[in-house]
Design a protein around this motif. Structure first.
Motif, mmCIF file in Angstrom:
data_model
loop_
_atom_site.group_PDB
_atom_site.id
_atom_site.type_symbol
_atom_site.label_atom_id
_atom_site.label_comp_id
_atom_site.label_asym_id
_atom_site.label_seq_id
_atom_site.Cartn_x
_atom_site.Cartn_y
_atom_site.Cartn_z
ATOM 1 N N PRO A 108 80.241 -2.730 52.214
ATOM 2 C CA PRO A 108 80.065 -2.886 53.657
ATOM 3 C C PRO A 108 79.217 -1.732 54.208
ATOM 4 N N VAL A 109 78.285 -2.070 55.051
ATOM 5 C CA VAL A 109 77.446 -1.062 55.708
ATOM 6 C C VAL A 109 77.952 -0.951 57.143
ATOM 7 N N PRO A 110 78.216 0.268 57.620
ATOM 8 C CA PRO A 110 78.722 0.429 58.994
ATOM 9 C C PRO A 110 77.787 -0.227 60.013
ATOM 10 N N PRO A 111 78.354 -0.699 61.129
ATOM 11 C CA PRO A 111 77.528 -1.333 62.156
ATOM 12 C C PRO A 111 76.570 -0.360 62.847
ATOM 13 N N ARG A 112 76.819 0.915 62.640
ATOM 14 C CA ARG A 112 75.956 1.943 63.224
ATOM 15 C C ARG A 112 75.736 3.027 62.183
ATOM 16 N N LEU A 113 74.491 3.291 61.807
ATOM 17 C CA LEU A 113 74.169 4.358 60.858
ATOM 18 C C LEU A 113 73.911 5.644 61.630
ATOM 19 N N SER A 114 74.364 6.761 61.068
ATOM 20 C CA SER A 114 74.227 8.039 61.777
ATOM 21 C C SER A 114 72.793 8.552 61.821
ATOM 22 N N ALA A 115 71.940 8.092 60.890
ATOM 23 C CA ALA A 115 70.550 8.562 60.867
ATOM 24 C C ALA A 115 69.707 7.615 60.031
ATOM 25 N N PRO A 116 68.423 7.507 60.368
ATOM 26 C CA PRO A 116 67.520 6.722 59.518
ATOM 27 C C PRO A 116 67.025 7.587 58.366
ATOM 28 N N THR A 117 66.373 6.981 57.402
ATOM 29 C CA THR A 117 65.689 7.756 56.367
ATOM 30 C C THR A 117 64.554 8.498 57.060
#
Length: 154
Positions: A108-117
């Motif tokens: 599962p990938v969180p609905p909100r990522l803390s940072a982009p690449t």
């Protein structure tokens, strides 16, 4: 990055691999799926096998700010790994070279990522998918593949 092969560390006991990965692009809320393979090089016991979604931060340390090198070492890079999601694939397990293992997974990938690449001259934020065979009091064999994370719809 999209063509970079997985990086594996066998620690002399097991070779791990990632196959049939659904995507190398990490999108908030969209799970990643694939197959983790584990081929033992010798018989051994492990506490478990897991898959992790990891945010890796790498910051370049510049020149010394003060004269004491113990408090401000020159050009010492700083790394931090943050496990964002962990998926256990097996508990206590005995690995045998005659029986390679395959684990289908959906992380599962969180609905909100803390940072982009992000790659900048002084720091890097990157994401990876890492498979780990957890061994007690020993270095863990693992495999990791870099992902490209986006935080806005495209």
């Amino acid at each position: 990055m999209a063509d970079a092969p997985p990086v594996a560390e066998d620690q002399g006991c097991a070779v791990l691999g990632l196959e049939a990965l659904s995507s190398r692009r990490l999108v908030p809320g969209v799970p990643l799926s694939g197959v983790l393979t584990v081929a033992a090089l010798r018989s051994f016991s492990a506490r478990g096998i897991r898959l992790e979604l990891v945010l890796v931060e790498h910051v370049l340390h510049g020149p010394r700010l003060i004269d004491d090198p113990a408090r401000s070492p020159a050009y010492e890079d700083k790394y931090a790994d943050t496990v964002v999601a962990s998926l256990p694939l097996a508990g206590q397990v005995r690995l045998d070279p005659s029986r390679p293992l395959r684990f289908g997974f959906t992380v599962p990938v969180p609905p909100r990522l803390s940072a982009p690449t992000m790659r900048m001259p002084n720091f890097t934020l990157s994401w990876m998918l890492r498979g780990v065979v957890d061994r007690q009091l020993r270095r863990d064999p693992c495999v990791a593949i870099e992902l490209h994370a986006v935080t806005t719809p495209q």
